[in-house]
Motif scaffolding. Sequence first.
Motif, PDB file in Angstrom:
ATOM      1  N   VAL A  33       0.848  -1.186   0.000  1.00  0.00           N
ATOM      2  CA  VAL A  33       0.000   0.000   0.000  1.00  0.00           C
ATOM      3  C   VAL A  33       0.885   1.237   0.000  1.00  0.00           C
ATOM      4  O   VAL A  33       1.792   1.356   0.818  1.00  0.00           O
ATOM      5  CB  VAL A  33      -0.927   0.021   1.242  1.00  0.00           C
ATOM      6  CG1 VAL A  33      -1.847   1.222   1.202  1.00  0.00           C
ATOM      7  CG2 VAL A  33      -1.733  -1.267   1.343  1.00  0.00           C
ATOM      8  N   ASN A  34       0.622   2.147  -0.938  1.00  0.00           N
ATOM      9  CA  ASN A  34       1.368   3.397  -1.043  1.00  0.00           C
ATOM     10  C   ASN A  34       0.385   4.561  -0.981  1.00  0.00           C
ATOM     11  O   ASN A  34      -0.637   4.541  -1.664  1.00  0.00           O
ATOM     12  CB  ASN A  34       2.165   3.431  -2.350  1.00  0.00           C
ATOM     13  CG  ASN A  34       3.128   2.265  -2.445  1.00  0.00           C
ATOM     14  OD1 ASN A  34       3.997   2.107  -1.606  1.00  0.00           O
ATOM     15  ND2 ASN A  34       2.944   1.423  -3.449  1.00  0.00           N
ATOM     16  N   PHE A  35       0.707   5.567  -0.169  1.00  0.00           N
ATOM     17  CA  PHE A  35      -0.195   6.684   0.081  1.00  0.00           C
ATOM     18  C   PHE A  35       0.362   7.984  -0.461  1.00  0.00           C
ATOM     19  O   PHE A  35       1.560   8.247  -0.362  1.00  0.00           O
ATOM     20  CB  PHE A  35      -0.394   6.883   1.589  1.00  0.00           C
ATOM     21  CG  PHE A  35      -0.983   5.713   2.308  1.00  0.00           C
ATOM     22  CD1 PHE A  35      -2.356   5.557   2.399  1.00  0.00           C
ATOM     23  CD2 PHE A  35      -0.168   4.771   2.905  1.00  0.00           C
ATOM     24  CE1 PHE A  35      -2.903   4.486   3.079  1.00  0.00           C
ATOM     25  CE2 PHE A  35      -0.701   3.696   3.587  1.00  0.00           C
ATOM     26  CZ  PHE A  35      -2.079   3.552   3.669  1.00  0.00           C
ATOM     27  N   GLU A  52      -6.863  11.845  -0.194  1.00  0.00           N
ATOM     28  CA  GLU A  52      -5.928  10.718  -0.133  1.00  0.00           C
ATOM     29  C   GLU A  52      -6.031   9.865  -1.396  1.00  0.00           C
ATOM     30  O   GLU A  52      -7.128   9.561  -1.856  1.00  0.00           O
ATOM     31  CB  GLU A  52      -6.277   9.882   1.099  1.00  0.00           C
ATOM     32  CG  GLU A  52      -5.483   8.614   1.261  1.00  0.00           C
ATOM     33  CD  GLU A  52      -5.913   7.845   2.515  1.00  0.00           C
ATOM     34  OE1 GLU A  52      -5.028   7.241   3.116  1.00  0.00           O
ATOM     35  OE2 GLU A  52      -7.103   7.835   2.859  1.00  0.00           O
ATOM     36  N   ILE A  54      -4.587   6.121  -2.698  1.00  0.00           N
ATOM     37  CA  ILE A  54      -4.017   4.888  -2.162  1.00  0.00           C
ATOM     38  C   ILE A  54      -3.778   3.915  -3.316  1.00  0.00           C
ATOM     39  O   ILE A  54      -4.726   3.479  -3.965  1.00  0.00           O
ATOM     40  CB  ILE A  54      -4.980   4.227  -1.151  1.00  0.00           C
ATOM     41  CG1 ILE A  54      -5.368   5.221  -0.057  1.00  0.00           C
ATOM     42  CG2 ILE A  54      -4.384   2.951  -0.582  1.00  0.00           C
ATOM     43  CD1 ILE A  54      -6.650   4.865   0.646  1.00  0.00           C
ATOM     44  N   TYR A  56      -2.993   0.283  -4.119  1.00  0.00           N
ATOM     45  CA  TYR A  56      -3.119  -0.986  -3.413  1.00  0.00           C
ATOM     46  C   TYR A  56      -2.734  -2.095  -4.380  1.00  0.00           C
ATOM     47  O   TYR A  56      -3.380  -2.275  -5.426  1.00  0.00           O
ATOM     48  CB  TYR A  56      -4.565  -1.167  -2.942  1.00  0.00           C
ATOM     49  CG  TYR A  56      -4.770  -2.343  -2.021  1.00  0.00           C
ATOM     50  CD1 TYR A  56      -4.787  -2.172  -0.645  1.00  0.00           C
ATOM     51  CD2 TYR A  56      -4.957  -3.625  -2.523  1.00  0.00           C
ATOM     52  CE1 TYR A  56      -4.982  -3.243   0.215  1.00  0.00           C
ATOM     53  CE2 TYR A  56      -5.151  -4.706  -1.672  1.00  0.00           C
ATOM     54  CZ  TYR A  56      -5.166  -4.505  -0.306  1.00  0.00           C
ATOM     55  OH  TYR A  56      -5.365  -5.573   0.532  1.00  0.00           O
ATOM     56  N   THR A 145      -5.962   2.076  -7.753  1.00  0.00           N
ATOM     57  CA  THR A 145      -5.764   3.319  -7.032  1.00  0.00           C
ATOM     58  C   THR A 145      -7.121   3.791  -6.532  1.00  0.00           C
ATOM     59  O   THR A 145      -8.024   4.044  -7.332  1.00  0.00           O
ATOM     60  CB  THR A 145      -5.110   4.403  -7.917  1.00  0.00           C
ATOM     61  OG1 THR A 145      -3.842   3.909  -8.373  1.00  0.00           O
ATOM     62  CG2 THR A 145      -4.895   5.688  -7.132  1.00  0.00           C
ATOM     63  N   SER A 147      -9.213   6.608  -4.182  1.00  0.00           N
ATOM     64  CA  SER A 147      -9.059   7.983  -3.706  1.00  0.00           C
ATOM     65  C   SER A 147     -10.275   8.349  -2.877  1.00  0.00           C
ATOM     66  O   SER A 147     -11.362   7.812  -3.081  1.00  0.00           O
ATOM     67  CB  SER A 147      -8.887   8.950  -4.875  1.00  0.00           C
ATOM     68  OG  SER A 147     -10.052   8.961  -5.677  1.00  0.00           O
ATOM     69  N   LYS A 176      -6.935   3.886   6.286  1.00  0.00           N
ATOM     70  CA  LYS A 176      -5.895   2.988   5.795  1.00  0.00           C
ATOM     71  C   LYS A 176      -6.409   1.558   5.774  1.00  0.00           C
ATOM     72  O   LYS A 176      -7.169   1.139   6.654  1.00  0.00           O
ATOM     73  CB  LYS A 176      -4.604   3.103   6.579  1.00  0.00           C
ATOM     74  CG  LYS A 176      -4.683   2.711   8.021  1.00  0.00           C
ATOM     75  CD  LYS A 176      -3.301   2.613   8.622  1.00  0.00           C
ATOM     76  CE  LYS A 176      -2.927   3.873   9.321  1.00  0.00           C
ATOM     77  NZ  LYS A 176      -1.671   3.765  10.048  1.00  0.00           N
TER      78      LYS A 176
END
Length: 182
Positions: A33-35, A52, A54, A56, A145, A147, A176
Amino acid sequence: MIEIPPVRKILVLWLAAQLSWFVALSQYWQQEVNFTIDVTLHDKDNSLDAFEKIEYINHSPDTLKFIWFHLWPNAYKNDKTAFTDQTLLNGDTRFYFSDKEQRGYINRLDFKINNITCAIEDHPRYIDIIKVMLPEPLPPGQKITLSTPFHEQLPYNFSRSGHDGESYQVTQWFPKPAVYEF
C-alpha cells in the motif's frame, strides 16, 4: 528395525525444521500500500481536511472483492467504542465523561476507483472499521488506485492523537487498509 544414532536424529529434525521454515517463507505474501495525502490543518477548530490516493497492490493469491479499512479517528466519536472500553478497563474515565466538543471523528469519505464510487458497509460491531466494496474484483498481482476526500475533527488528546490547545499529536489520522497477509 533401523536404529538411527541420536546425533543423526537431531540433524534430521533440524533439517526438517529448516525445510519447513523455507517453504513457509517462500509462500509468505503481504499486500503493498502506497499513500499520497494532501492535508490542511485548521488550527481554529482543530480539524483536518484532506484528499488521499491509495495505490493498493494485491500480492495475495486471492481475488479481492472488498478491502477492510481502519478509520481510527472514529474511536473518539462516542463512549461506545473499543477505545472507551479500554480506557475504562485501565481506570481512566476522562474520555467516557468528556464533552461532545472534546470528541473526534472522521467523515466526508467518498472512495472512488477510476471515478467510480465504491459502496461502503459499516462493520457490524466497530465504528472505526468499514468495508470498501470494489466496483470490480482485484485479481492477484494487480493494482488499483483508490481515492477519497475526508474531514477529521481532532479530539482532545486523550491518548496518542489529538490536540491540547495549540499542541498537536496526530497519529493514525487517515483511512488505511487493514492488514491482509499470509
